[in-house]
Design an enzyme around this catalytic site. Structure first.
Site, short mmCIF file in Angstrom:
data_model
loop_
_atom_site.label_atom_id
_atom_site.label_comp_id
_atom_site.label_asym_id
_atom_site.label_seq_id
_atom_site.Cartn_x
_atom_site.Cartn_y
_atom_site.Cartn_z
N SER A 16 17.70 -3.92 4.00
CA SER A 16 18.24 -2.85 3.16
C SER A 16 17.91 -1.48 3.73
CB SER A 16 17.72 -2.97 1.73
OG SER A 16 16.30 -2.90 1.70
N ASP B 256 9.45 1.12 4.66
CA ASP B 256 10.57 0.49 5.34
C ASP B 256 11.53 1.52 5.94
OD1 ASP B 256 9.43 -1.84 4.51
OD2 ASP B 256 10.93 -2.28 2.98
N THR C 17 0.82 -1.21 0.00
CA THR C 17 0.00 0.00 0.00
C THR C 17 0.86 1.26 0.00
OG1 THR C 17 -0.11 -0.20 2.41
CG2 THR C 17 -1.99 -1.04 1.16
#
Length: 399
Positions: A143, A187, A35
């Site tokens: 990452s 993230d 999303t």
């Protein structure tokens, strides 16, 4: 990974003490998958697993990078140019950084330097020594932890004065443009902004945030992370295809992003897409997933934590059937955990491997773990790794 150990490793490698040591966490996304690049809602929380960086500035336009992780990031460093570097560190020149030129782990920290310089920030080089306990390829955002820890260190050392959300944006640009992975903003924002004991309710359109208390232990529950050990890479083509399909759906519907399709108008929107079946599936997932995030927030804030279990399970079905990014191992975790009494379960992360999460009563956690291990053994899959996820602190300076 202790700050002193990383500090000592830096000193052995570069022959001097670092100017400081920073850390940034991996994350688990409780609900809200795929999303974020649709301007939608997400709810991640930070893990205790972190990437730690000892860093000192340089003034000569040189970036030297070294990882203590002999299995994973450091293994790929041999493919990069190490000429003239200290003790096996990878040496790069900032004025020679070119997007999508590096397919090694070094692309992530190098991309942060590139993004900062592209934005006009005066970073002139660094010596960096890294160590990480965030599993790579497990859907736990190793990452982003790497990007954010480097960005925070540079922000402090160079006194750039950037806010956490701005660092997250720069790190996303590094991953999108320099690395070439079309990820959203979740993230990096999770790594930069999460707080201990909370899940982060994030609106990815304007980056407005709300910290939602999330203390499962106090309510007699646990959230298990089951790493299937099937690795994935966001820069692979399938992730990009899903994003492109979502953008096509938004264009066909005449909206800026799928976030703008109301949940109560979903059926009408799907009808307008006609025979675009693949796009229809992607749109249905994103719109219903945004609604699931809002439902989960409402349940947590009302104290009805156990009721989020079925919401998680619904999310997995949508990712499996509409977004089509699950796999045999992830489905086996979810199905087995539910049969063994879990309150809810779903895959987490970008998909095509990685991890699943399982919400369980504390008294059932061990039995569920054993059931999943037995199911993997019976299927001939590599044994999974299971651990409890406890909401931890976001990125910070340690020393």
């Amino acid at each position: 990974m202790g700050a002193q150990r990383v500090r000592d490793g830096f000193a052995r490698l570069y022959g001097a003490e670092p100017e400081g040591v920073w850390s940034a966490p991996g994350r688990v996304n409780l609900i809200g998958e795929h999303t974020d690049y649709n301007d939608g809602f997400v709810m991640p929380f930070a893990l205790p697993h972190t990437t730690v960086a000892a860093v000192s500035r340089r003034t000569d336009g040189v970036l030297r990078l070294h990882s203590a992780n002999t299995a994973g990031a450091a293994d790929t460093a041999g493919a990069a140019d190490t000429a003239g570097a200290a003790g096996g560190a990878v040496e790069l020149r900032l004025d020679a950084l070119v997007p999508e030129s590096d397919r090694n782990w070094t692309a992530y920290p190098a991309g942060v330097f590139w993004a900062l310089r592209e934005a006009g920030h005066p970073v002139t080089g660094a010596d960096i020594h890294l160590a990480s306990t965030v599993p790579t390829g497990a859907g736990l955002s190793s990452s982003a932890a790497l990007e954010v820890v480097v960005a925070l260190a540079l922000n402090d050392l160079y006194e750039l004065g950037l806010q956490r959300w701005q660092l997250a944006r720069l790190c996303q640009r590094a991953e999108n443009v320099y690395v070439g992975a079309p990820t959203g903003i979740m993230d990096q924002t999770a790594a930069a902004c999460c707080t201990e004991g909370h899940a982060l309710f994030l609106d990815t359109r304007d980056l407005s945030q709300r910290q939602i208390p999330f203390d499962l232990a106090a309510e007699g529950m646990r959230l298990l992370v089951v790493d299937t050990r099937v690795t994935h890479a966001h820069s692979d083509g399938e992730y990009g295809k899903r994003r492109a399909g979502c953008e096509k759906g938004a264009a066909l519907l005449g909206v800026d992003a799928l976030r703008d399709v109301p949940y109560d108008g979903l059926d009408a929107a799907l009808a307008r897409l006609g025979d675009e079946e693949e796009v229809r599936r992607l749109v249905r997932h994103v719109v219903t997933e945004d609604h699931r995030v809002e439902r989960a927030v409402s349940l947590l804030e009302s104290g009805d934590t156990r009721a989020i279990g079925p919401v998680l399970t619904e999310g997995h079905a949508s990712l499996r059937d509409d977004f089509r990014i699950s796999g045999p191992e992830l489905d086996l975790v979810v199905d087995t955990a539910l049969e063994a009494g879990a309150l809810g379960a779903r895959m987490t992360g970008g998909g095509f491997g990685g991890s699943a999460i399982v919400l369980a009563e504390a008294s059932d956690a061990e039995a569920i773990t054993k059931a999943v291990e037995a199911a993997f053994a019976a299927a001939g899959f590599t044994a999974p790794r299971t651990f409890e996820a406890v909401p931890a602190a976001g990125a910070r300076r340690l020393v």
